[in-house]
Write an enzyme that holds these catalytic residues in place. Structure first.
Site, mmCIF file in Angstrom:
data_model
loop_
_atom_site.group_PDB
_atom_site.id
_atom_site.type_symbol
_atom_site.label_atom_id
_atom_site.label_comp_id
_atom_site.label_asym_id
_atom_site.label_seq_id
_atom_site.Cartn_x
_atom_site.Cartn_y
_atom_site.Cartn_z
ATOM 1 C CD GLU B 313 6.002 -8.395 -2.352
ATOM 2 O OE1 GLU B 313 5.957 -7.422 -1.587
ATOM 3 O OE2 GLU B 313 5.006 -8.988 -2.737
ATOM 4 C CD GLU B 316 10.722 -13.058 -1.277
ATOM 5 O OE1 GLU B 316 10.370 -11.939 -0.857
ATOM 6 O OE2 GLU B 316 10.274 -14.133 -0.841
ATOM 7 C CB CYS B 339 1.895 -5.435 1.243
ATOM 8 S SG CYS B 339 1.322 -5.751 -0.392
ATOM 9 C CB SER B 359 6.903 -11.877 -0.773
ATOM 10 O OG SER B 359 7.927 -10.980 -0.418
ATOM 11 C CE LYS B 398 -0.978 -2.734 6.408
ATOM 12 N NZ LYS B 398 0.277 -3.389 5.999
ATOM 13 C CD GLU B 401 1.647 -5.868 8.819
ATOM 14 O OE1 GLU B 401 1.029 -4.800 8.661
ATOM 15 O OE2 GLU B 401 2.316 -6.406 7.912
ATOM 16 C CD GLU B 406 5.680 -12.550 13.510
ATOM 17 O OE1 GLU B 406 5.465 -12.686 14.740
ATOM 18 O OE2 GLU B 406 4.838 -12.839 12.642
ATOM 19 C CB CYS B 573 -5.500 -0.436 0.882
ATOM 20 S SG CYS B 573 -4.131 -1.577 0.806
#
Ligand SMILES: Cc1cc2nc3c(=O)[nH]c(=O)nc-3n(C[C@H](O)[C@H](O)[C@H](O)COP(=O)(O)O)c2cc1C
Ligand code: SF4
Lengths: 396, 646
Positions: B313, B316, B339, B359, B398, B401, B406, B573
Site C-alpha cells: 500500500e 502504491e 483493509c 488502494s 471478514k 470478504e 474476486e 478492529c
C-alpha cells in the site's frame, strides 16, 4: 349568555379581528398575564394551563420559536375541532398569531388531521384572506410583528396528536412521542421552543383577548373556566357538537342531548373514562371528570364488553409501538377481552390484567399508553357482572 | 441543534434520526455548570445539571436495570425497564432518559417500580421465542440476566412455543433471528445513528411494530456493510454472526486437509473477556498453544501480511504521488486504505464514484490466504486444494470478504473461513480448553516474526502509524526512533473521530533496495519529494467516514490529504463486530492499551524490516512491491454497487 346550546354559540359571537388587535396593542407579558387571569386550560384533553405553557416558551432563549396548532383530532368520538375549523377558522388563526406575539415566534403551523384534507382548501383561502388583510405577513396589522401560518397534513396516526409525536411527524420522522423533559416549550419543533395547542384553545385565546379575562373566568367553575365544546355521539336522540359551561353534571348533559336512559357514558374519548349511571351526578370539568370534549353515550342495550373491545382494538392498532407496556400491553388486554367473551378468563387472570393495566398507566412513555387501559379498567370496575361468566356459546 | 445535544458518544457525529429521543438539556442550563442535589433511595448526591437519573445512580453504586440503553447510543427510553419513581410525578420515569435539572427525590425499587418492571419483562418474554440452551448468547444475554435479576419464576403472559419469524441467514456475515428480538432498537440506533448506514429501521406500529430492512429484503440484498456493530449491541440473540465453526471442526478432523489459521491482532486483546478476564488482557501466546491443541496444523500471525500490506500500500502511495507530482497526471488522491472490509463495502455502496481512491491492496487477511495457497504450498509441497485457511478476525465483515468471488487469484479461495473472536472462544470451550491457563508458544515459520507495526493495525490509527513508520524510513533513510520517541507517532493515535496530521519528511535518503526490486519503478532518487510534507488523516466508524468523504467532495481540508485511513468500526478492529459482547468506550480503550503495549514489546517494529517479508519478496514476489506477482496475488478490484436496491 346563551350557553347550553347545540353548535358554536359563544365562538360565533367573537370578533377575531378585535381579539388580535387587542392582543397586539399589549406587550407579550401582558397577553400571557391575561390568559393566566382567565385561568384558561388546554382544550386538547390534558388541561394544562395555557398561560403557564406560553410564559415558559416566552422565557426560553431563542431567536426562532414556533406556534403549532394541534388539529389532528384523532380521539374517537371527537369532532368539535372540525366544526371550529369549518365555521370560525379566523378565531383559530388569530389565536395562533396572538401566540406568536406572546412567545416571540414568527411562524405557525397547523397540523391538520389527514382525514380533514377536504378542509384544506377553505383553510388556505382563509389564510390568503388574512394575508391580504394584513392580519398575517411581514407587518401584522401594521406593527413590526411578522407572522405567517402554514398548513401541514397528518397521515392518519392517532398518536400524532400527542404533541411530541406531532413534532416528530412534522420533522419528517416516524410519529413517535419523545422523551420528556425537555418539553416542547424548551426544545420542540426543530429543537426550538414551541407551543403546541389545541384548535379550541387558540379560539379561546382570541375570545379572551376580545372580551377580557373576567368575562371568560365568569363562565364555568373556579378551576375550569370558559365555555367548552363537546362532541356528543352514541345512543342519544340528538348527537352533535354542543357548547356547555364547564362543571356540568353528566345527567344534565344527557338530558340536553336526549340520552337519559344511558347505562354508561364514555367521557374523554377512547382514552377517557367510562362513567356508569351510578356516577351521573359527577360534573364534567378538570377537577371532576376531565375531557377534551368527547362524550359517547351507551344505551341500555349496549354490550360493555364489546365497547371495551372496540376501544382496545383501536389502541392495539394506534400504539406507536415504541414502548413495551403499550405495544405489548394493549394486545394482552385485547386478548383478555377475547377470553372474557369466550368465558375463558379466570378471575385470577382478570386481576392480572387489571394489574397490567395499572402498570401501563404508570410506565408507558406517553399519554396514549398511560390512558389506553382506562376504558377497560373502568368497565371491569363498574360492569364486572356483565362481562364475567359468559359462556362460549353466548359469544358466538 | 448542537447546542441542545448531550449524547453519549466518543466521536463527534450528528444523528440523523430519532433526534427527538436524545436526552437534551437546554444549553444555558448545562453551560451554567451548576450542581444539583438528588436523593436516590435516600442516598444524597450532587450531580452536574443534565445528568440522567441512570448516570447519577451508577455514580453512587445503585444499579438500575436497563435494556434499550447502551453507552454508545443515543437514548431511546422505549423498553421502560429502567423506570423509577420520582417524587411528585404521577407516572414512573425512564431513568435513562430523565435529565436532572432540579433537586429531586428518586426511588428505584418501590413496589410500584418492581411490579412494573416484572410485568414489562413478562410482556417481553411473552413474545420472545427461543430456548436459552440452544442460543449462542446463553450466559451472555441481557434479557436472560434481567430475568434472573428480577427473579422471573414463571411466564405471566405465556411463552411462545413455536417460531413466529423466519431466520434471515442470507448474509455471509450477519444472521438475523427476529424471534429473539425484543424491539429495544439498539440495532436501529447503531445502524442509523452510530454508523449512519441505515439498513435497519423500525416499521409498522402497535403490536405489528418490527425492525426491518428495506421492504423486508434479506440482509444479503440490501446495503448492509457487514460491520456487525448491531450484533455487538444486541442484548439478545436476535443478531449474530454467520458461524462457520462446524465446517472448521469438520476440516480439522479430516486428515487429508492441512488446516492453518492466521490470527489478527485485535482478538488477542479481547478473547480473554470470554474467559472472565478483564478487557485488554493479551493472550497471544496462550492462544497459539490452544489453537494447536484443538488441531490446527499451523498457526500464523496476520501481522505478517499486515507488514506486507504496508509495503504494498505504501509503494502504491509513492507511485501515485510520483504520477501526480512528477508526471502531472490525474491521479486519485488521497489514497484510501482498503483493509477494513466493512469500509470497503460502505464505499462501494455509498460513494462508488470514489472507488479509484481506494488502494488496490488486499487486506492482510486476504493477502495471507493468497500467500499460503501459493508460496507456502510450494515451500511445503502441499497441494493448495488440500489446504484450508482459516482467519481469526475481530470482524464479521471478514466473512463476507473471504467469500468475494474476486478473492481467488491463486485459483483457490484465498481464505476458506472467517472465524471471529467469539466463535473461537466457543471452540476452545467446547474442547475444554481454559485459555488463560494454556502454556505460551510462538507462531509458526516461515512467517513467524512479525513487527509491532502489524499489531497496531488492530486500533484506529494503527495502519496509518505503521505506514508512516515505513514510508518515513524508506524515504529519509533515517530511523523513525530518531524522529519520534519509541517510533510512536502519537498524532495519529487515539479515539478522536477524525484525526488529521502533517508529517514533514525530514531529509531525503537513497531509494532502498526493496523498492528497486520493482523494475518499473519510475525514479531512482527521492529528489522529487524534496521539501514535501505528508498530509494524512485517520477516521473510524462509517459516520466519520461519511464526513471525511463529504469534506473531500466539497474540496475541504481533507481533500489535500495524501493518505487516509478508514475503519468501519468505532475504535477500529478492536471494536469489530466479531469481538466479545458487550462493548463500550472503556472496553475498547482497554483493548487499545493492550495492543499498543504489545507493539512496544516487539524488537523490530517496522514492516519493511520484517525479515520474513523480505524473504518473501526475494524468493517469491520477485518483481518487488507492486510488481507483477504481487499485483496478481496481493491486489484486488472493487465493485461499484451503489445504493439502489432492485
Ligand atoms: C395519544 C394522544 C393523542 C392526542 N391527540 C390530540 C389531538 O388529536 N388533538 C389535541 O389537541 N390534543 C391531543 N393530545 C394532547 C396533546 O398532546 C397536547 O396535550 C395538546 O395538543 C396540548 O394542547 P392544549 O394545551 O391546548 O390542550 C393527544 C395526546 C395524546 C397522548
Ligand atoms: S405509550 Fe404507546 S404510543 Fe406512547 S410511546 Fe409508548 S408505545 Fe408509543
Amino acid at each position: 349568555m346563551s350557553l347550553g346550546h347545540q353548535g358554536l354559540v359563544t365562538f360565533r359571537m367573537i370578533d377575531p379581528d378585535a381579539g388580535l388587535a387587542a392582543a397586539l396593542a399589549r406587550r407579550p407579558a401582558e397577553i400571557v398575564a391575561e390568559l393566566t387571569a382567565a385561568r384558561l386550560k388546554g382544550r386538547g384533553g390534558a388541561g394544562f394551563p395555557t398561560g403557564v405553557k406560553w410564559s415558559l416558551a416566552a422565557q426560553a432563549a431563542s431567536d426562532v420559536k414556533y406556534v403549532l396548532c394541534n388539529a389532528d383530532e384523532g380521539e374517537p368520538g371527537t369532532f368539535k375541532d372540525r366544526v371550529i375549523l369549518a365555521e370560525v377558522p379566523d378565531l383559530v388563526f388569530a389565536g395562533m398569531t396572538i401566540g406568536g406575539a406572546a412567545i416571540g415566534a414568527s411562524k405557525g403551523i397547523v397540523y391538520l388531521r389527514g382525514e380533514y384534507a377536504y378542509q384544506r382548501q377553505p383553510l388556505e383561502e382563509a389564510l390568503a384572506r388574512r394575508r391580504a388583510a394584513g392580519q398575517l405577513g411581514e407587518r401584522v396589522l401594521g406593527t413590526p410583528f411578522a407572522f405567517d401560518i402554514e398548513i401541514r397534513m397528518g397521515s392518519g396516526a392517532y398518536v400524532c396528536g400527542e404533541e411530541t409525536a406531532l413534532i416528530e411527524s412534522l420533522e419528517g420522522h416516524r410519529g413517535e412521542p419523545r422523551n420528556r423533559p425537555p418539553f416542547p416549550v424548551d426544545a420542540g419543533y426543530l429543537g426550538r421552543p414551541t407551543i403546541v395547542n389545541n384548535v379550541e384553545t387558540f379560539a379561546c385565546v382570541t375570545a379572551i383577548m376580545a372580551k377580557g379575562a373576567p368575562w371568560f373566568a365568569a363562565i364555568g367553575t373556579e378551576k375550569s373556566t370558559g365555555p367548552k365544546l363537546f362532541s356528543v355521539s352514541g345512543d342519544c336522540a340528538r348527537p352533535g357538537v354542543y357548547e356547555f359551561p364547564m362543571g356540568l353534571p353528566v345527567s344534565e348533559l344527557l338530558r340536553e342531548v336526549g340520552g337519559e336512559d344511558a347505562k354508561a357514558v364514555q367521557i374523554g374519548g377512547a382514552s377517557g373514562r367510562c362513567v356508569p349511571a351510578s356516577a351521573f351526578a359527577s360534573t364534567i370539568c378538570y377537577e371532576g371528570i376531565s375531557t377534551g370534549g368527547s362524550v359517547i353515550v351507551f344505551g341500555p342495550d349496549r354490550d360493555m364488553l364489546r365497547v371495551a373491545k372496540n376501544f382496545m382494538e383501536f389502541f392495539v392498532e394506534e400504539s406507536c409501538g415504541q414502548c413495551t407496556p403499550c405495544r405489548e400491553g394493549n394486545a394482552r388486554l385485547l386478548q383478555g377481552i377475547a377470553m372474557l367473551e369466550d368465558g375463558r378468563c379466570s378471575a385470577a387472570y382478570l386481576a392480572e390484567l387489571t394489574k397490567l393495566g395499572e402498570v401501563m398507566q404508570l410506565a408507558s412513555k406517553c399519554g396514549l399508553g398511560q390512558s389506553s387501559p382506562n376504558a377497560f379498567l373502568s368497565i371491569v370496575e363498574h360492569f364486572r357482572d356483565e362481562i364475567m361468566g359468559r359462556t362460549y356459546a353466548a359469544a358466538r | 441543534m448542537s447546542d441542545h445535544e448531550n449524547v453519549n458518544v466518543e466521536s463527534p457525529r450528528a444523528p440523523v434520526s430519532q433526534r427527538g429521543h436524545l436526552v437534551r438539556v437546554p444549553a444555558d442550563q448545562r453551560a451554567s455548570g451548576a450542581l444539583v442535589e438528588v436523593a436516590i433511595d435516600g442516598l444524597e448526591v450532587q450531580v452536574p445539571i443534565g445528568t440522567t437519573i441512570l448516570e447519577a445512580a451508577r455514580k453512587i453504586g445503585v444499579k438500575i436495570p436497563t435494556l434499550c440503553y447502551h453507552d454508545d447510543l443515543c437514548v431511546a427510553g422505549v423498553c421502560r425497564i429502567c423506570v423509577v419513581e420520582v417524587e411528585g410525578q404521577r407516572t414512573l420515569q425512564a431513568s435513562c432518559a430523565y435529565p436532572i435539572t432540579a433537586p429531586i427525590a428518586i426511588h428505584t425499587h418501590t413496589r410500584k417500580v418492581r411490579q412494573s418492571r416484572r410485568r414489562i419483562l413478562d410482556l417481553l418474554l411473552g413474545k420472545h421465542y427461543g430456548e436459552c440452551y440452544a442460543c449462542f448468547r446463553n450466559g451472555n444475554c441481557e434479557l436472560q440476566a434481567l430475568a434472573a435479576g428480577c427473579g422471573v419464576d414463571f411466564f405471566r403472559f405465556g411463552h411462545p412455543t413455536a417460531p413466529l419469524h423466519e431466520l434471515d441467514s442470507s448474509s455471509y456475515s450477519v444472521l438475523r433471528d427476529m424471534n429473539k428480538c425484543i424491539l429495544c432498537r439498539r440495532c436501529v440506533r447503531t445502524c442509523i445513528d452510530l454508523q449512519e448506514v441505515g439498513v435497519l429501521e423500525t416499521v409498522h406500529r402497535g403490536d405489528k411494530t418490527t425492525v426491518s430492512t428495506f421492504m423486508n429484503k434479506p440482509l444479503a440484498e440490501v446495503i448492509c456493510i457487514n460491520c456487525g456493530q448491531c450484533i455487538n449491541r444486541c442484548p439478545t440473540g436476535a443478531l449474530g454472526a454467520a458461524d462457520p465453526t462446524d465446517d472448521v471442526w469438520r476440516d480439522i478432523n479430516d486428515p487429508s486437509k492441512h488446516v492453518v489459521i492466521q490470527t489478527a491482532p485485535a482478538p488477542r486483546a479481547a478473547i480473554g473477556e470470554c474467559f472472565g478476564l478483564p478487557p485488554g488482557t493479551p493472550l497471544t501466546f496462550e492462544m497459539n498453544s490452544a489453537l494447536r491443541a484443538i488441531g490446527f496444523d499451523k498457526v500464523f500471525d496476520t501481522n505478517f501480511t499486515a507488514d506486507l500490506t504496508i509495503i504494498e500500500e505504501g509503494t502504491e502511495l509513492i507511485l501515485r504521488l510520483h504520477r501526480a507530482l512528477v508526471d502531472r497526471q490525474p491521479v486519485a488522491l488521497p489514497q484510501f486504505t482498503s483493509c477494513s472490509p466493512g469500509w470497503v463495502k460502505y464505499i462501494e455502496h455509498f460513494y462508488p464514484e470514489m472507488l479509484p481512491h481506494l488502494s488496490s491492496a488486499k487486506s492482510p487477511q486476504q493477502m495471507f490466504g493468497a500467500v499460503i495457497k501459493t508460496y507456502y504450498a510450494g515451500l511445503h509441497h502441499i497441494d493448495p486444494a488440500d489446504i484450508v485457511t482459516v482467519a481469526l478476525m475481530p470482524c464479521s465483515a471478514k466473512k463476507f470478504e473471504c467469500n468475494r468471488p474476486e478473492m481467488a487469484a491463486s485459483g483457490h479461495k484465498d481464505v476458506d473461513y472467517g472465524l471471529v473472536t467469539r466463535e473461537l472462544a466457543q471452540m476452545f470451550k467446547e474442547a475444554g480448553i481454559e485459555l488463560p491457563k494454556m502454556p505460551k508458544s510462538g507462531f509458526d515459520e516461515p512467517f513467524g516474526t512479525a513487527t509491532g507495526s502489524g499489531v497496531i493495525f488492530g486500533a484506529t490509527g494503527g495502519v496509518m502509524e505503521a505506514a508512516l513508520r515505513t514510508v518515513l524510513e524508506l524515504v529519509s533513510g533515517l530511523k523513525v526512533e530518531n524522529l519520534y520517541d519509541h517510533a510512536d507517532i502519537l498524532p495519529v493515535r487515539g479515539f478522536e473521530g477524525i484525526k488529521y496530521a502533517e508529517i514533514r519528511i525530514p531529509r531525503l535518503g537513497t531509494v532502498p533496495d526493496i523498492l528497486r526490486m520493482n523494475a518499473q519503478l519510475p525514479f531512482d532518487s527521492w529528489a522529487w519529494l524534496a521539501g514535501a510534507t505528508l498530509k494524512v488523516a485517520v477516521c473510524h466508524g462509517t459516520a466519520n467516514a461519511k464526513r471525511v468523504l463529504e469534506d473531500i467532495k466539497a474540496g475541504g481540508k481533507l481533500s489535500e490529504c495524501h493518505f487516509i485511513e478508514f475503519m468501519a468500526c468505532p475504535g477500529g478492529c478492536l471494536g469489530g463486530g466479531g469481538m466479545p459482547i458487550p462493548t463500550n468506550p472503556e472496553i475498547r480503550a482497554a483493548r487499545a492499551r493492550a495492543i499498543y503495549a504489545e507493539d512496544a514489546a516487539y524488537e523490530v517494529r517496522k514492516s519493511h524490516e520484517n525479515p520474513a517479508v523480505l524473504r518473501l519478496y526475494n524468493e517469491f514476489l520477485t518483481g518487488g512491491p507492486n510488481g507483477h506477482t504481487a499485483h496478481r496475488l496481493l491486489h484486488t478490484t472493487y465493485t461499484p454497487r451503489g445504493k439502489y436496491i432492485a
